[in-house]
Design a protein around this motif. Sequence first.
Motif, mmCIF file in Angstrom:
data_model
loop_
_atom_site.group_PDB
_atom_site.id
_atom_site.type_symbol
_atom_site.label_atom_id
_atom_site.label_comp_id
_atom_site.label_asym_id
_atom_site.label_seq_id
_atom_site.Cartn_x
_atom_site.Cartn_y
_atom_site.Cartn_z
ATOM 1 N N LEU A 281 76.797 -44.051 -35.337
ATOM 2 C CA LEU A 281 77.705 -43.061 -34.769
ATOM 3 C C LEU A 281 79.069 -43.271 -35.427
ATOM 4 O O LEU A 281 79.592 -44.388 -35.439
ATOM 5 N N VAL A 282 79.628 -42.201 -35.987
ATOM 6 C CA VAL A 282 80.883 -42.289 -36.732
ATOM 7 C C VAL A 282 81.946 -41.444 -36.031
ATOM 8 O O VAL A 282 81.714 -40.270 -35.709
ATOM 9 N N LYS A 283 83.116 -42.044 -35.824
ATOM 10 C CA LYS A 283 84.291 -41.307 -35.327
ATOM 11 C C LYS A 283 85.281 -41.200 -36.480
ATOM 12 O O LYS A 283 85.767 -42.215 -36.976
ATOM 13 N N ASN A 284 85.566 -39.987 -36.890
ATOM 14 C CA ASN A 284 86.411 -39.743 -38.056
ATOM 15 C C ASN A 284 85.811 -40.454 -39.269
ATOM 16 O O ASN A 284 84.841 -39.980 -39.828
ATOM 17 N N SER A 285 86.307 -41.632 -39.648
ATOM 18 C CA SER A 285 85.705 -42.380 -40.762
ATOM 19 C C SER A 285 85.252 -43.775 -40.330
ATOM 20 O O SER A 285 84.861 -44.586 -41.174
ATOM 21 N N ASP A 286 85.276 -44.035 -39.015
ATOM 22 C CA ASP A 286 84.942 -45.373 -38.505
ATOM 23 C C ASP A 286 83.487 -45.445 -38.061
ATOM 24 O O ASP A 286 83.036 -44.636 -37.225
ATOM 25 N N LEU A 287 82.734 -46.410 -38.620
ATOM 26 C CA LEU A 287 81.382 -46.677 -38.154
ATOM 27 C C LEU A 287 81.477 -47.468 -36.854
ATOM 28 O O LEU A 287 82.057 -48.553 -36.808
ATOM 29 N N VAL B 25 92.427 -34.278 -29.609
ATOM 30 C CA VAL B 25 92.071 -32.955 -30.121
ATOM 31 C C VAL B 25 91.922 -33.012 -31.642
ATOM 32 O O VAL B 25 92.788 -33.523 -32.341
ATOM 33 N N GLY B 26 90.785 -32.529 -32.137
ATOM 34 C CA GLY B 26 90.558 -32.511 -33.581
ATOM 35 C C GLY B 26 89.788 -33.702 -34.117
ATOM 36 O O GLY B 26 89.374 -33.693 -35.287
ATOM 37 N N ASP B 27 89.590 -34.755 -33.302
ATOM 38 C CA ASP B 27 88.758 -35.873 -33.754
ATOM 39 C C ASP B 27 87.326 -35.386 -33.971
ATOM 40 O O ASP B 27 86.834 -34.508 -33.249
ATOM 41 N N VAL B 28 86.665 -35.978 -34.964
ATOM 42 C CA VAL B 28 85.289 -35.577 -35.269
ATOM 43 C C VAL B 28 84.338 -36.740 -35.058
ATOM 44 O O VAL B 28 84.698 -37.908 -35.251
#
Length: 232
Positions: free
Chosen positions: A169-175, A200-203
């Motif tokens: 599971l990745v948040k933005n570029s963090d594993l 807001v806007g985090d992926v």
Amino acid sequence: MKISVSFTLWLLLGSISPSESTDYQKSFPQDIYAVLREMTASLVQLKANMLQTQEQAAQLKTEMDKLKTEVDKQKTEVDKQKTEVDKLKQQQIVQQVAFSASLVPKDQRATTGPFPSLTTLIYKHVVTNIGNVYNSNTGVFTAPVKGAYNFEWWVGAFGDNSHGSGAWLVKNSDLLFMNFEQQADGFMSSSKGMTLLLDVGDVVFIRLQTNTVVFDDGGHHTTFSGFLLFPM
């Protein structure tokens, strides 16, 4: 008015003889002066009435201006309340967030991987997408509002002891978290879930672990789901 009265008097006086004039002045002066006084009084009263009418008109205009100002103020307040209601409705819509998807449509079956590097999984079979927060073209979830979100992801594959099955599971570029399973034969699966605080806007998305595989078919073994727990 004064010119007309004077001219009339001149005509009257000029049309009679001196003796007649004396008699006329003796007979009628009180009537003429009375008429003049009445006319003067009428003019004064007319002027007073006009001034009173002007004052009433000015007062009425002032009252109308006050009423118009009050109406404009109430209209502004109604518009403000309408804006607040629309904003609350929009917030309510935004806060309704949930999605769930599997890797391939139900009429297909496919094994994905292995790849020499981490690869984003794109879940094409979207069952639920409340708030339109998951993009089935990119495999990416985008947070529409700041809050706490819960995510779950499953992977499944047929074991042959050569490749495991796992995904991050990745948040933005963090594993962040990974699930993984490997066995010699039979069908293997694993799952994991976590809660994230997102702005807001985090992926958020899933990446297939290097040199692993996942399998999916109509049984939907490889899935990705998430929903908003509460906004912050």
